[in-house]
Design a protein around this motif. Structure first.
Motif, mmCIF file in Angstrom:
data_model
loop_
_atom_site.group_PDB
_atom_site.id
_atom_site.type_symbol
_atom_site.label_atom_id
_atom_site.label_comp_id
_atom_site.label_asym_id
_atom_site.label_seq_id
_atom_site.Cartn_x
_atom_site.Cartn_y
_atom_site.Cartn_z
ATOM 1 N N THR A 34 6.124 50.458 57.099
ATOM 2 C CA THR A 34 6.028 51.492 55.787
ATOM 3 C C THR A 34 6.283 52.741 56.260
ATOM 4 O O THR A 34 6.928 53.659 55.549
ATOM 5 N N ILE A 35 5.624 53.018 57.301
ATOM 6 C CA ILE A 35 5.877 54.606 57.680
ATOM 7 C C ILE A 35 7.190 54.777 58.136
ATOM 8 O O ILE A 35 8.006 55.937 57.671
ATOM 9 N N ALA A 36 7.893 53.713 58.909
ATOM 10 C CA ALA A 36 9.428 53.750 59.292
ATOM 11 C C ALA A 36 10.238 53.971 58.046
ATOM 12 O O ALA A 36 11.024 54.670 58.079
ATOM 13 N N LEU A 37 9.776 53.118 56.932
ATOM 14 C CA LEU A 37 10.547 53.140 55.684
ATOM 15 C C LEU A 37 10.566 54.478 55.165
ATOM 16 O O LEU A 37 11.753 55.006 54.538
ATOM 17 N N SER A 38 9.382 55.096 55.151
ATOM 18 C CA SER A 38 9.243 56.578 54.521
ATOM 19 C C SER A 38 10.125 57.481 55.194
ATOM 20 O O SER A 38 10.424 58.569 54.516
ATOM 21 N N PHE A 39 10.488 57.336 56.425
ATOM 22 C CA PHE A 39 11.400 58.313 57.073
ATOM 23 C C PHE A 39 12.846 57.944 57.075
ATOM 24 O O PHE A 39 13.619 58.469 57.911
ATOM 25 N N GLU A 258 11.919 52.426 47.498
ATOM 26 C CA GLU A 258 11.170 52.265 48.503
ATOM 27 C C GLU A 258 10.839 53.255 49.379
ATOM 28 O O GLU A 258 9.610 53.120 49.877
ATOM 29 N N THR A 259 11.741 54.224 49.696
ATOM 30 C CA THR A 259 11.281 55.337 50.570
ATOM 31 C C THR A 259 10.129 56.190 49.905
ATOM 32 O O THR A 259 9.406 56.478 50.619
ATOM 33 N N LEU A 260 10.528 56.437 48.658
ATOM 34 C CA LEU A 260 9.365 57.274 47.946
ATOM 35 C C LEU A 260 8.128 56.528 47.703
ATOM 36 O O LEU A 260 6.945 57.141 48.152
#
Lengths: 294, 299
Positions: A34-39, A258-260
């Motif tokens: 999830t953290i990877a996705l957010s960046f 997804e990222t948001l």
């Protein structure tokens, strides 16, 4: 102790370490993902290209999160609620635990109180009667509805009273001889000796209040009172793609859902991840404390 | 009067006053609202002024085919959770106990406890992405094993298994703590004696370690039975959707939807009352079993 160093035993050890490493990775991989996705870059995230490391690193999703007014409002609402709840609940728990930790010969009504508290711990009126009570008390849409109804935590009180009972009785007796009353004994003898258990229940209270979303969902509509978890629940879990407004369309193309959403989730769990190192030192003691009697 | 003020027990009553007041207002007073289950609620007349309905709402619930489905879902999900949350933590604790590297053991413990402290809102948000059609789980199953992508959270075939397995993922580490504590209390001289008798690692596990924690396993299994009607509102509520109501709707979510969303107060109260009453009996039963056979007391 003689160590068994046979080949079978050694290879078992190696397999075990590998297995445990795999279990550990599975435990945290979803969080790291999830953290990877957010960046990550929105298009790569939407295409399912991101696993445990960001692809097309950027902080666009966080810019969006931090320009979201309601997110800040909710973050602050959660912090305020968590502090107020934890403070008040600790005070009430301590005041419950001391009288209830007395022997029933010293405090005759003790068992009556205990039965009342244990009864409400085991039997509840149900969702609808509780909801109607809160409504009839005029507490809807009020800050205190998120704090007061859950203030009495009988489990915590039992944890603390078990701890009090394990303190030497002589302390209580000698303080009594020197003329200390109930209040002085509680605040000047018992509490200074009870840091471990008080820290444990405070940390649990902080985590539980921070994570609670339901009360605000049913009792509160005022946006300034909506805690972060309730807000997250509303935007991440119940968003309906068919109801995207025109001004949101632009937002969707820049930053994918997804990222948001991942950025929102990451910020929401951040406080827990930050206090976790402190927490994990305490909770094992806390749990074992609860099972110790007399 | 001065004498009375000096009595310690008076101060004890004062200390208990706030907690007692809160419990009376928010826990005991709402119990009077239970009579809604026996009334035909007319908002203009209030709860007490509304006409009695007798057992009609209960009869309605029993006759409703929805009820059987919801009860079935609740029992399947909660038994699934109870069984997995005994087996997985016990096996994990036994394996962890075999690790000699202390730092490694501590690291594993710290890591596996973490998910327990995240809310179901956060976890459901994470899972929604991971289990989506183009999420990592489908990617792995498709590219490594050649399975067709599945809509895990939108399929009645998968939903219950997903609920049970993600619950294990979140909670198994935390449930392990008690077993690890039980393992440390096993007398080390038993192991030494077994070694002298020539027992290997597996024999020691089978004849000392497992019997050593058998009582704890039995106790926790007994106590977990009081939650069979509670399949976990927070998890299901945050993970389900209209597509999986047939396999995922549980008592608590049904009460929420019928009571607060459709304002069918009487029916929701009736189901809630039946649920609370049965749960209460289960709690009393399991605690009395636990105190009888394992000398278990909560205070």
């Amino acid at each position: 102790m003689v160590q068994n160093k046979s080949f079978g035993s050694r290879s078992f050890d190696v397999l075990l370490l590998l297995f445990m490493a795999a279990v550990s990775i599975i435990s945290v991989a979803p969080i790291i993902h999830t953290i990877a996705l957010s960046f990550s870059q929105a298009s790569l995230a939407a295409a399912g290209q991101v696993f445990l490391w960001p692809k097309g690193f950027n902080t666009g999703a966080y810019d969006k999160v931090f320009s979201d007014h309601q997110f800040f409002v909710s973050f602050w609402a959660s912090i305020k609620r968590t502090f107020v709840y934890s403070g008040l609940s600790l005070f009430i728990t301590v005041m419950m635990a001391y009288p209830l930790s007395r022997e029933s010969k010293d405090f005759k009504s003790r068992n009556v109180y205990m039965w009342v508290f244990v009864f409400v711990m085991m039997f509840n009126a149900g969702l609808v009667p509780t909801y109607l009570t809160i409504k009839s008390l005029g507490m809807m849409n009020h800050f205190w509805v998120l704090v007061i109804p859950g203030l009495v935590n009988v489990y915590n009180a039992i944890l603390v009273l078990n701890f009090f009972r394990n303190l030497p009785k002589e302390l209580d007796e000698s303080a009594g001889m020197d003329g200390a009353g109930a209040w002085r004994k509680l605040f000047q003898i018992y509490l200074p000796l009870s840091h471990p258990v008080l820290a444990t229940i405070t940390l649990f209270n902080i985590v539980n209040t921070w994570n609670e979303y339901f009360a605000a969902m049913i009792y509160v509509t005022k946006s300034s009172l909506i805690p972060l978890q309730t807000y997250l629940q509303q935007v991440v879990l119940t968003i309906d793609p068919t109801k995207v407004t025109t001004e949101n369309v632009g937002l969707l193309t820049q930053v994918s859902g997804e990222t948001l959403n991942s950025a929102k989730i990451a910020v929401t769990m951040l406080p827990i991840l930050l206090i976790y190192p402190v927490l994990q030192r305490y909770f094992i003691t806390g749990i074992t404390l609860g099972s110790v009697k007399e | 009067m001065a004498k009375l003020w000096q009595r310690e027990s008076l101060h004890f009553h004062f200390m208990l006053l706030p907690a007692l007041a809160l419990v009376i207002i928010f826990n005991i007073y709402p119990m009077s609202g239970i009579i809604l289950a026996f009334k035909d609620f007319a908002p203009t007349k209030g709860i007490w002024g509304s006409p009695w309905a007798g057992w009609d709402h209960f009869k309605f619930v029993l006759a409703n085919p929805e009820s059987a489905k919801i009860l079935r879902n609740t029992l399947i999900i909660s038994f699934g959770k109870i069984i997995t949350l005994i087996i997985v933590p016990v096996v994990f604790a036994l394996l962890l106990n075999e690790i000699r590297l202390r730092w490694f053991k501590r690291t594993v413990q710290t890591v596996v406890y973490l998910p327990h402290f995240l809310s179901w809102v956060v976890v459901a948000g994470i899972l929604k992405d991971i289990l989506s059609l183009d999420g990592p789980v489908n990617w792995v199953f498709h590219h490594w094993f050649g399975f067709e992508p599945q809509m895990f959270l939108g399929s009645n075939h998968w939903f219950r298994s997903i609920i049970i397995s993600t619950n294990v993922w979140k909670e198994f580490g935390f449930s392990t703590i008690i077993y690890l504590a039980a393992l440390t209390s096993i007398n080390p001289s038993l192991y030494e004696a077994a070694e002298i008798d020539g027992a290997g690692r597996f024999k020691k596990l089978l004849h000392i370690t497992l019997p050593g924690i058998a009582m704890t396993i039995a106790l926790l299994a007994t106590l977990s039975l009081n939650g069979v009607l509670n399949a976990g509102f927070d998890q299901v509520f945050n993970m389900y959707n209209a597509l999986v109501l047939d396999s995922g709707d549980i008592i608590d979510t049904y009460v929420y939807r019928s009571g607060l969303q459709s304002a069918q107060y009487e029916v929701a109260t009736a189901i809630g009352l039946a649920n609370s009453a049965v749960s209460f009996l289960l709690v009393v039963f399991t605690y009395s079993m636990a105190s009888k056979f394992a000398n278990y007391r909560i205070f």
